[in-house]
Design an enzyme around this catalytic site. Structure first.
Site, short mmCIF file in Angstrom:
data_model
loop_
_atom_site.label_atom_id
_atom_site.label_comp_id
_atom_site.label_asym_id
_atom_site.label_seq_id
_atom_site.Cartn_x
_atom_site.Cartn_y
_atom_site.Cartn_z
N LEU A 54 0.88 -1.16 0.00
CA LEU A 54 0.00 0.00 0.00
C LEU A 54 0.92 1.21 0.00
CD1 LEU A 54 -2.82 -0.67 2.67
CD2 LEU A 54 -3.05 -0.72 0.18
N ASP A 55 0.62 2.22 -0.80
CA ASP A 55 1.41 3.45 -0.75
C ASP A 55 1.41 3.99 0.67
OD1 ASP A 55 1.71 3.29 -3.49
OD2 ASP A 55 0.04 4.65 -3.91
#
Length: 227
Positions: A54-55
């Site tokens: 996930l960023d």
């Protein structure tokens, strides 16, 4: 920083990642910087294996493995596109329902692109009083997003390319709109949340489904412009 745990057994752990927290260490971070696998490792006293990304600016549900064997099994599920990921985004405009399939850049400062597929469905739209440049009464929409592929910033790139910029995206998004919404609501974040994750337990073979509550900031912004 406390990380909410949604599920844990001897093989895997599923947690809710807060915004502005990288999943793992990278070369650009200070030595003492916090990152998810370190924090979860400190909380559990176990070695943590990352299996998907996930960023750092994206919040929501993420699964981590507690052994290299389980990490390998989960990684294969992601590579075979057997994992269902559902995000909620707050975007500019009303994209309706459909699929984006343009190629996207594979990393920052690269010109190389790879195929990417993103399915989306608009859940709710509000018309605001925001007007700037040639835009008047800009609409904002909550959108359910289901990526088929997992490229770098794929969702952010796809929505920006199609003029439905994700609110709070400081890399690909509409910087003027971001400033206006921040000034109006005092909410600063990327409005992208990993709401749901579905996969097969790598040891048990059972279907696992985990959901993360939509952060309050999403409705706070929508409610502000409904007035």
């Amino acid at each position: 920083m406390e990380i909410p745990i949604l599920y844990q057994d001897e093989h895997i752990i599923v947690v809710e990642k807060p915004i502005d927290l990288p999943v793992h260490k990278n070369d650009f971070m200070p030595n003492d910087a916090a990152y998810l696998t370190k924090l979860v490792g400190d909380m559990t006293g176990k070695w943590i294996y990352n299996v998907h990304r996930l960023d750092s600016k994206t919040s929501g549900v993420i699964v981590l493995a507690l052994s290299s064997e389980m990490a390998k099994e989960l990684t294969l599920q992601f590579e075979r596109k057997e994992v269902q990921k559902t995000y909620i985004a707050l975007v500019q405009g009303n994209p309706g329902t459909g699929t984006f399939d343009q190629k996207v850049l594979v990393k920052k400062k690269s010109k190389f692109k790879k195929p990417a597929v993103t399915h989306y469905k608009t859940l709710e739209t509000v018309e605001t009083n925001i007007s700037y440049k040639e835009k008047e009464n800009v609409a904002l929409s909550l959108v359910e997003v289901k990526p088929e592929t997992g490229r770098w910033h794929q969702l952010r790139q796809h929505f920006a390319k199609n003029q439905f910029d994700i609110v709070g995206d400081t890399h690909h998004g509409d910087f003027t709109l971001n400033k206006i919404i921040l000034a109006d609501t005092d909410v600063r974040r990327l409005f992208l949340h990993a709401q749901k994750l579905e996969f097969v337990h790598p040891a048990e073979g059972t279907k696992m489904v985990f959901e993360s509550k939509l952060p309050d900031e999403f409705q706070k912004v929508m409610e502000h412009y409904k007035k």
